[in-house]
Design a protein around this motif. Structure first.
Motif, short mmCIF file in Angstrom:
data_model
loop_
_atom_site.label_atom_id
_atom_site.label_comp_id
_atom_site.label_asym_id
_atom_site.label_seq_id
_atom_site.Cartn_x
_atom_site.Cartn_y
_atom_site.Cartn_z
N UNK A 1 0.79 -1.23 0.14
CA UNK A 1 -0.04 0.19 -0.07
C UNK A 1 0.81 1.18 0.12
N UNK A 2 1.83 1.14 0.66
CA UNK A 2 2.75 2.27 0.86
C UNK A 2 3.67 2.81 -0.56
N UNK A 3 4.01 1.59 -1.12
CA UNK A 3 4.47 1.53 -2.62
C UNK A 3 3.42 1.88 -3.61
N UNK A 4 2.32 1.66 -3.52
CA UNK A 4 1.31 2.03 -4.24
C UNK A 4 0.80 3.57 -4.02
N UNK A 5 0.92 4.13 -2.90
CA UNK A 5 0.93 5.45 -2.60
C UNK A 5 1.72 6.16 -3.18
N UNK A 6 3.01 5.67 -2.90
CA UNK A 6 4.22 6.70 -3.48
C UNK A 6 4.13 6.61 -5.02
N UNK A 7 3.86 5.65 -5.56
CA UNK A 7 3.60 5.82 -7.17
C UNK A 7 2.42 6.62 -7.46
#
Length: 91
Positions: free
Chosen positions: A76-82
């Motif tokens: 989720x964190x990586x998706x939010x960053x993207x």
């Protein structure tokens, strides 16, 4: 004399053995995921030793869930960053 307590690592092996038929009933990809979950539980053996639960499957399942939650949170964190990066590019 009192009863001896079976070591937690041995109890984990017993749980894994008792689930062999269940594992065999799974499709191959699901068997691989099952094996990965069992490995996750084995990596957290020290937490299970500290738990005073009468059933080792309880602490095994909790460690599996904790690991899955960590993975979901990371994704989720990586998706939010993207998504944030994409919004910044669109501006």
């Amino acid at each position: 004399m009192g009863r001896t307590v079976i070591p937690y690592s041995r109890q984990m092996q017993q749980v894994e053995s008792s689930l062999n038929e269940f594992r065999r009933g799974l499709r191959k990809p699901d068997q691989m995921i099952f094996d990965e979950l069992i490995r996750t539980a084995k990596m957290q053996v020290q937490a299970g030793v500290m738990a005073s639960a009468p059933y080792p499957i309880d602490s095994m399942l909790l460690t599996m869930i904790i690991d899955l939650k960590k993975e979901i949170s990371s994704l989720k964190y990586e998706l939010h960053k993207l998504a944030s990066r994409k919004e910044g590019d669109a501006s």
